[in-house]
Write a protein that holds these residues in place. Structure first.
Motif, short mmCIF file in Angstrom:
data_model
loop_
_atom_site.label_atom_id
_atom_site.label_comp_id
_atom_site.label_asym_id
_atom_site.label_seq_id
_atom_site.Cartn_x
_atom_site.Cartn_y
_atom_site.Cartn_z
N TYR A 145 0.86 -1.12 0.24
CA TYR A 145 0.00 -0.06 -0.07
C TYR A 145 1.04 1.14 0.06
N ASN A 146 0.83 2.00 -0.94
CA ASN A 146 1.63 3.07 -1.17
C ASN A 146 3.20 3.18 -0.82
N THR A 177 0.81 -2.87 4.91
CA THR A 177 -0.53 -2.48 5.20
C THR A 177 -0.44 -1.91 6.77
N GLY A 178 -1.43 -0.87 7.00
CA GLY A 178 -1.40 -0.39 8.31
C GLY A 178 -1.57 -1.47 9.50
N MET A 190 12.49 -14.16 9.89
CA MET A 190 11.37 -13.67 9.20
C MET A 190 11.53 -13.56 7.73
N ALA A 191 10.54 -14.12 6.92
CA ALA A 191 10.54 -14.25 5.48
C ALA A 191 8.96 -13.40 5.20
N ALA A 192 9.06 -13.46 3.77
CA ALA A 192 7.79 -12.70 3.40
C ALA A 192 7.60 -13.07 1.97
N MET A 193 6.27 -13.01 1.43
CA MET A 193 5.89 -13.20 0.04
C MET A 193 4.95 -11.93 -0.01
N GLY A 194 5.25 -11.27 -1.12
CA GLY A 194 4.70 -9.88 -1.44
C GLY A 194 4.12 -9.92 -2.79
N TYR A 195 3.10 -9.16 -2.75
CA TYR A 195 2.21 -9.13 -3.93
C TYR A 195 1.54 -7.72 -4.28
N GLY A 196 1.95 -7.34 -5.42
CA GLY A 196 1.53 -5.94 -6.08
C GLY A 196 2.13 -5.83 -7.43
N GLY A 197 2.23 -4.57 -7.72
CA GLY A 197 2.77 -4.32 -9.10
C GLY A 197 4.12 -4.50 -9.37
N GLU A 217 11.04 -4.66 1.63
CA GLU A 217 12.21 -3.99 2.08
C GLU A 217 11.93 -3.10 3.41
N HIS A 218 10.57 -2.44 3.40
CA HIS A 218 10.20 -1.73 4.48
C HIS A 218 10.16 -2.61 5.56
#
Length: 200
Positions: free
Chosen positions: A87-88, A92-93, A111-118, A126-127
């Motif tokens: 989000y921006n 997310t908040g 910690m790991a991550a899966m991200g989705y977006g453009g 990264e944040h």
């Protein structure tokens, strides 16, 4: 030593969220492995208020019962995978608030991550890593990024196809992420056990 317990945390609570589709795909991948136990944790189930405690629970005990429920759940795990919507250019908040509602539970865990977006939520992930560092987590390098044309193959605003349409592209990243997360979870579990033994 027991297998690491990993939470797959859905970081969006919107009624119209897309998160459930990639969450189900990633959970299926995780459950096919024998070196980790993964449980889905949905922020929707915790009804967390906006952070309103005296301080982080690193410095003062939290009071809100929903926050205490969240902290108790998070404490069960040896590592975390965050499912991240962008989000921006950030997370997310709801996810930021959930991270802020605990502290001691996150410390010295990977910690790991899966991200989705453009752009596959690369900026949000990264944040998230920076936030994880401040919470004394160990962010790992590998992540899964669902973006661009691949996102449009499976997103309702695109072709809304099944995740199998993008499995060939995403599966290698998921494998690398799980491999890394399992290694770090085992390493940090051993280190925490050693610290506890010294303190006993």
């Amino acid at each position: 030593m027991t297998k690491p317990r990993i939470a797959l945390i859905i970081g969006s609570t919107r009624e119209t969220r897309f998160a459930d589709k990639p969450a189900a795909w990633l959970l299926e991948k995780a459950q096919a492995r024998t070196d980790i136990d993964v449980e889905l944790v949905d922020l929707r189930d915790y009804d967390l208020p906006l952070f309103n405690e005296v301080a982080s629970n690193m410095w003062a005990p939290s009071q809100d019962p929903n926050v205490l429920k969240w902290q108790k759940k998070i404490a069960e795990f040896d590592g975390y995978i965050f499912l991240v919507a962008e989000y921006n250019h950030s997370i997310t908040g709801a996810l930021k608030n959930a991270l802020d509602q605990a502290y001691v539970e996150w410390v010295h865990k990977p910690m790991a991550a899966m991200g989705y977006g453009g752009v596959g939520a690369a900026r949000a992930v990264e944040h998230l890593r920076g936030i994880g560092v401040e919470l004394q987590m160990a962010p790992i390098r590998h992540a899964v990024h669902l973006g661009g044309g691949e996102l449009m193959k499976v997103h309702p605003m695109g072709q809304d196809g099944p995740m199998s349409e993008v499995d060939e592209v995403l599966a290698p990243s998921a494998t690398a992420m799980f491999d890394d997360l399992a290694w770090w979870a085992n390493a940090t579990m051993a280190a925490r056990a050693e610290d506890q033994a010294k303190a006993a």
